[in-house]
Design an enzyme around this catalytic site. Sequence first.
Site, mmCIF file in Angstrom:
data_model
loop_
_atom_site.group_PDB
_atom_site.id
_atom_site.type_symbol
_atom_site.label_atom_id
_atom_site.label_comp_id
_atom_site.label_asym_id
_atom_site.label_seq_id
_atom_site.Cartn_x
_atom_site.Cartn_y
_atom_site.Cartn_z
ATOM 1 C CD GLU A 175 8.522 -23.677 -0.501
ATOM 2 O OE1 GLU A 175 7.365 -23.935 -0.875
ATOM 3 O OE2 GLU A 175 9.017 -22.537 -0.590
ATOM 4 C CB CYS A 214 4.205 -29.707 -3.765
ATOM 5 S SG CYS A 214 5.161 -28.707 -4.909
ATOM 6 C CD GLU A 271 0.549 -33.396 -0.744
ATOM 7 O OE1 GLU A 271 1.086 -33.718 0.325
ATOM 8 O OE2 GLU A 271 1.042 -32.568 -1.530
ATOM 9 C CE LYS A 319 16.603 -37.103 5.376
ATOM 10 N NZ LYS A 319 16.431 -38.154 4.362
HETATM 11 P P1 NAD Z 1 8.297 -36.465 3.737
HETATM 12 O O1 NAD Z 1 7.847 -35.395 4.660
HETATM 13 O O2 NAD Z 1 7.948 -37.867 4.065
HETATM 14 O O3 NAD Z 1 9.892 -36.448 3.591
HETATM 15 C C1 NAD Z 1 10.578 -35.303 3.160
HETATM 16 C C2 NAD Z 1 11.978 -35.349 3.723
HETATM 17 O O4 NAD Z 1 11.905 -35.260 5.146
HETATM 18 C C3 NAD Z 1 12.729 -36.648 3.413
HETATM 19 O O5 NAD Z 1 14.087 -36.360 3.177
HETATM 20 C C4 NAD Z 1 12.563 -37.430 4.704
HETATM 21 O O6 NAD Z 1 13.580 -38.379 4.921
HETATM 22 C C5 NAD Z 1 12.619 -36.327 5.731
HETATM 23 N N1 NAD Z 1 11.986 -36.665 7.018
HETATM 24 C C6 NAD Z 1 10.977 -37.543 7.244
HETATM 25 N N2 NAD Z 1 10.698 -37.597 8.569
HETATM 26 C C7 NAD Z 1 11.539 -36.728 9.178
HETATM 27 C C8 NAD Z 1 11.731 -36.328 10.532
HETATM 28 N N3 NAD Z 1 11.013 -36.850 11.529
HETATM 29 N N4 NAD Z 1 12.674 -35.388 10.793
HETATM 30 C C9 NAD Z 1 13.407 -34.840 9.796
HETATM 31 N N5 NAD Z 1 13.284 -35.205 8.505
HETATM 32 C C10 NAD Z 1 12.358 -36.131 8.195
HETATM 33 O O7 NAD Z 1 7.776 -36.058 2.295
HETATM 34 P P2 NAD Z 1 7.959 -36.875 0.947
HETATM 35 O O8 NAD Z 1 6.995 -38.010 0.944
HETATM 36 O O9 NAD Z 1 9.399 -37.152 0.708
HETATM 37 O O10 NAD Z 1 7.543 -35.788 -0.158
HETATM 38 C C11 NAD Z 1 6.237 -35.555 -0.518
HETATM 39 C C12 NAD Z 1 5.743 -34.289 0.148
HETATM 40 O O11 NAD Z 1 6.568 -33.186 -0.226
HETATM 41 C C13 NAD Z 1 4.336 -33.908 -0.306
HETATM 42 O O12 NAD Z 1 3.581 -33.523 0.803
HETATM 43 C C14 NAD Z 1 4.579 -32.725 -1.240
HETATM 44 O O13 NAD Z 1 3.487 -31.866 -1.361
HETATM 45 C C15 NAD Z 1 5.749 -32.072 -0.589
HETATM 46 N N6 NAD Z 1 6.445 -31.194 -1.544
HETATM 47 C C16 NAD Z 1 6.296 -29.836 -1.397
HETATM 48 C C17 NAD Z 1 6.909 -28.970 -2.302
HETATM 49 C C18 NAD Z 1 6.771 -27.478 -2.168
HETATM 50 O O14 NAD Z 1 7.550 -26.765 -2.805
HETATM 51 N N7 NAD Z 1 5.832 -26.968 -1.390
HETATM 52 C C19 NAD Z 1 7.674 -29.485 -3.352
HETATM 53 C C20 NAD Z 1 7.788 -30.878 -3.479
HETATM 54 C C21 NAD Z 1 7.169 -31.715 -2.549
#
Ligand code: NAD
Length: 501
Positions: A270, A305, A404, A194
Amino acid sequence: MPAPADTESPDWPARARALVPRGRAIVDGLAVDALSGQTFDDLSPVDGRVLTRVAACDAADVDRAVAVARRTFEAGAWAARPPRERKRVLLAFAEGVLAAREELALLETLDVGKPIGDSLSVDVPATAHCLQWFGEAIDKVYDEVAPTGRDALALVVREPLGVVGAIVPWNFPMIMAAWKLGPALAAGNSVVLKPSEKSPLTALRLAEIALEAGLPPGVLNVLPGFGPTAGQALAAHPDVDGIAFTGSTATGKRILALAAQSNLKRVSLECGGKSPNVVMADCPDLDRVARASAFAIFFNQGEMCSAGSRLIVHESVKDALLERIAAVARELAPGDPLDPRTRLGAIVDEAQLTRVLGYIEAGRGEGARLVLGGSRRREESGGFYVEPTVFDGVRADMRIAREEIFGPVLAVATFRTEEEAVRLANDSNYGLAAGVWTTQLATAHRLARAIRSGVVYVNCYDADDITVPFGGFRQSGIGRDKSLHAFDKFTELKTVWIDLT
Ligand code: NAD
């Protein structure tokens, strides 16, 4: 930050207009609409315009895709194929990604606003290399025989989990997908991916390329849709064996809870970061530190991230370093992401733009000193751009030091002693990455040990190779992507005892 790519196709805007992005889900090898028939608008942050309409998958689509993935897995369509054959398919998948380099780069840039030079020179090659590396591992990683003595033989073997749900974010849509798909497919799992609702296009194209490369239909299914519908249904599904998640810490916590409430599926996370970049008084050449520190926060518009978002610098070198960081940042004015000369592109959407500007306001309100940037740019384009921003005099209790931001905003604090530097660096709920700049070997080792984070960069930042694990301590996550350690997420260990008496 890599130099802008030397593109052979200078007229990217014309190519972008000619591209008709696809928006249908991929299930069982076919492009399908959501069962509800619902779609959502996929907007480009480049100019705020609608790129295409995309299938809005929900719980019913998750049920359908998980059933397909389960059937495929149980039938052995992929997992039971000889390792050498599976390797050939993943290598062909990687080659297919490279062959579609310009199309994938363009889709990525249009969907999330990152500079086309970066999409071409970073995102596409890193995606292909990840798939290739895990493909190569398929017939080179051995299982174990335990040293149990002569009366028995104990085999320790790795088996695929079964059906894996991969939920990924928008900041590096293709690379984050590849970090899951590489080891998950190499281990023999069937996958339901997804992508983020903000960046669904390249994931859909990747699934088509995988099919063309010979991945059996149903082994990789891609469901675009929203987190609270498609994502939540996947995390809560009783027939999903594992969720590999990259995204925010808040969503990661929800996914853990859903796993606990459903079938105790394996969860790897992650999550976010607020990474310290510590500059000691005896740091190497300040120009080099400044360039790396600026790129540590401004690369990918700060939507990283691992961004070095907290610069923790010895008070004796702070002014000289900030002067140099400001000089580098001035070269990074936001520009048209489709222009190959652009180094800083658009923020992914209006909501994220508002969030970043909100943090800039919070920094001002809490008394931090704005020394650079702080404003929206290129508003006339219809897109979402923020200039590189630096706050000095940031206290550890300020929101811009604790939360963040995920934008091009650097928070600067000073220290006098090494103990104080370590205390400031560790004063966070996160623990993803950290930088340390010093010319003293012993200081480098002491700090690398003392800082609580999954990665420590010494005299560099954002060094990267698929051979090394990546992931966080504390609320930055559970588990590691990349390297052979990634197989821990996607395999079960089985012990087989054989009595030899
Ligand atoms: P997000 O948590 O809003 O969304 C990530 C994914 O989760 C999306 O596909 C979203 O649709 C899904 N999602 C959202 N709510 C959900 C729920 N209730 N149940 C299941 N899935 C759900 O994050 P984002 O804004 O897309 O990405 C930014 C974040 O990702 C930042 O915090 C960043 O640090 C982190 N990130 C971490 C790494 C790492 O390797 N540690 C790498 C890249 C990004």
